[in-house]
Design a protein around this motif. Structure first.
Motif, PDB file in Angstrom:
ATOM      1  N   ASP A  90      70.499  82.164  47.188  1.00  0.00           N
ATOM      2  CA  ASP A  90      70.001  83.295  48.483  1.00  0.00           C
ATOM      3  C   ASP A  90      69.103  81.992  48.852  1.00  0.00           C
ATOM      4  O   ASP A  90      68.680  82.663  49.576  1.00  0.00           O
ATOM      5  CB  ASP A  90      70.677  84.617  48.034  1.00  0.00           C
ATOM      6  N   GLU A  91      68.147  82.737  47.954  1.00  0.00           N
ATOM      7  CA  GLU A  91      66.887  82.401  49.023  1.00  0.00           C
ATOM      8  C   GLU A  91      66.176  81.314  48.681  1.00  0.00           C
ATOM      9  O   GLU A  91      65.882  80.282  49.809  1.00  0.00           O
ATOM     10  CB  GLU A  91      65.555  82.900  46.980  1.00  0.00           C
ATOM     11  N   LEU A  92      67.010  79.395  47.941  1.00  0.00           N
ATOM     12  CA  LEU A  92      66.603  78.528  48.156  1.00  0.00           C
ATOM     13  C   LEU A  92      67.446  78.182  49.440  1.00  0.00           C
ATOM     14  O   LEU A  92      66.784  77.598  50.253  1.00  0.00           O
ATOM     15  CB  LEU A  92      68.068  77.532  47.648  1.00  0.00           C
ATOM     16  N   HIS A  93      68.744  79.087  49.560  1.00  0.00           N
ATOM     17  CA  HIS A  93      69.809  78.580  51.474  1.00  0.00           C
ATOM     18  C   HIS A  93      68.728  79.281  52.543  1.00  0.00           C
ATOM     19  O   HIS A  93      68.186  79.046  53.369  1.00  0.00           O
ATOM     20  CB  HIS A  93      70.675  79.547  51.239  1.00  0.00           C
ATOM     21  N   ALA A  94      67.605  80.634  52.165  1.00  0.00           N
ATOM     22  CA  ALA A  94      66.754  81.418  53.072  1.00  0.00           C
ATOM     23  C   ALA A  94      65.609  80.006  53.288  1.00  0.00           C
ATOM     24  O   ALA A  94      65.225  80.321  54.908  1.00  0.00           O
ATOM     25  CB  ALA A  94      66.078  82.382  52.660  1.00  0.00           C
ATOM     26  N   SER A 104      64.980  78.796  57.326  1.00  0.00           N
ATOM     27  CA  SER A 104      63.181  78.880  57.709  1.00  0.00           C
ATOM     28  C   SER A 104      62.469  77.634  57.675  1.00  0.00           C
ATOM     29  O   SER A 104      61.555  77.487  58.614  1.00  0.00           O
ATOM     30  CB  SER A 104      62.772  79.827  57.287  1.00  0.00           C
ATOM     31  N   GLY A 105      62.850  76.092  57.558  1.00  0.00           N
ATOM     32  CA  GLY A 105      62.255  75.323  57.506  1.00  0.00           C
ATOM     33  C   GLY A 105      61.320  75.146  55.863  1.00  0.00           C
ATOM     34  O   GLY A 105      60.248  74.453  56.345  1.00  0.00           O
ATOM     35  N   ARG A 106      61.032  75.817  55.399  1.00  0.00           N
ATOM     36  CA  ARG A 106      60.954  75.838  54.316  1.00  0.00           C
ATOM     37  C   ARG A 106      60.912  74.578  53.025  1.00  0.00           C
ATOM     38  O   ARG A 106      60.025  74.971  52.681  1.00  0.00           O
ATOM     39  CB  ARG A 106      60.191  77.010  53.917  1.00  0.00           C
ATOM     40  N   LEU A 127      58.785  72.475  50.793  1.00  0.00           N
ATOM     41  CA  LEU A 127      58.235  72.033  48.908  1.00  0.00           C
ATOM     42  C   LEU A 127      59.128  70.801  48.388  1.00  0.00           C
ATOM     43  O   LEU A 127      58.142  70.737  47.239  1.00  0.00           O
ATOM     44  CB  LEU A 127      59.237  74.017  48.898  1.00  0.00           C
ATOM     45  N   LEU A 128      60.346  70.224  48.843  1.00  0.00           N
ATOM     46  CA  LEU A 128      60.548  69.272  48.473  1.00  0.00           C
ATOM     47  C   LEU A 128      60.220  67.839  48.171  1.00  0.00           C
ATOM     48  O   LEU A 128      60.329  67.304  47.322  1.00  0.00           O
ATOM     49  CB  LEU A 128      61.779  69.077  48.573  1.00  0.00           C
ATOM     50  N   GLN A 129      59.076  68.304  48.941  1.00  0.00           N
ATOM     51  CA  GLN A 129      58.045  66.502  49.407  1.00  0.00           C
ATOM     52  C   GLN A 129      57.382  66.437  47.792  1.00  0.00           C
ATOM     53  O   GLN A 129      56.504  66.962  47.086  1.00  0.00           O
ATOM     54  CB  GLN A 129      56.524  67.244  50.603  1.00  0.00           C
ATOM     55  N   GLY A 130      58.124  65.201  47.016  1.00  0.00           N
ATOM     56  CA  GLY A 130      57.893  64.205  45.506  1.00  0.00           C
ATOM     57  C   GLY A 130      58.293  64.851  44.324  1.00  0.00           C
ATOM     58  O   GLY A 130      58.040  64.520  43.307  1.00  0.00           O
ATOM     59  N   ALA A 131      59.470  65.539  45.122  1.00  0.00           N
ATOM     60  CA  ALA A 131      60.266  66.650  44.211  1.00  0.00           C
ATOM     61  C   ALA A 131      61.187  65.770  43.730  1.00  0.00           C
ATOM     62  O   ALA A 131      61.734  64.688  44.186  1.00  0.00           O
ATOM     63  CB  ALA A 131      60.913  68.059  44.200  1.00  0.00           C
TER      64      ALA A 131
END
Length: 85
Positions: free
Chosen positions: A67-71, A75-77, A81-85
């Motif tokens: 749920d938090e991942l999809h939220a 929200s476009g956030r 966070l994934l940049q460079g993952a």
């Protein structure tokens, strides 16, 4: 950056979270903890007491579950966070 997903193989929430990450084309490490209570306890300690699955971590940041991942995605956030993952 390290992206890790703790999950059970047949958990629908785990499958849904991993599907979103797959659609994003991001590499992640899978930690299958099916029935392994010691691994789940270690995950919960790292997740500040959360023991529900999946638990998703970006480096040392616990972002929560499906749920938090999809939220974050809605929200476009998530992408920043994934940049460079």
């Amino acid at each position: 950056m390290h992206l890790g997903v703790f999950f059970w193989r047949f958990c629908p929430f785990c499958i849904r979270a991993k599907a979103l990450l797959d659609r994003k084309g991001v590499a992640y490490k899978e930690y299958v903890i099916d029935g392994d209570q010691a691994a789940r306890a270690a995950m919960a300690q790292r997740a500040e007491g959360r023991s529900s699955l999946p638990q998703i971590f970006i480096d040392d940041l616990g972002i929560g579950g499906c749920d938090e991942l999809h939220a974050l995605e809605r929200s476009g956030r998530l992408d920043p966070l994934l940049q460079g993952a």
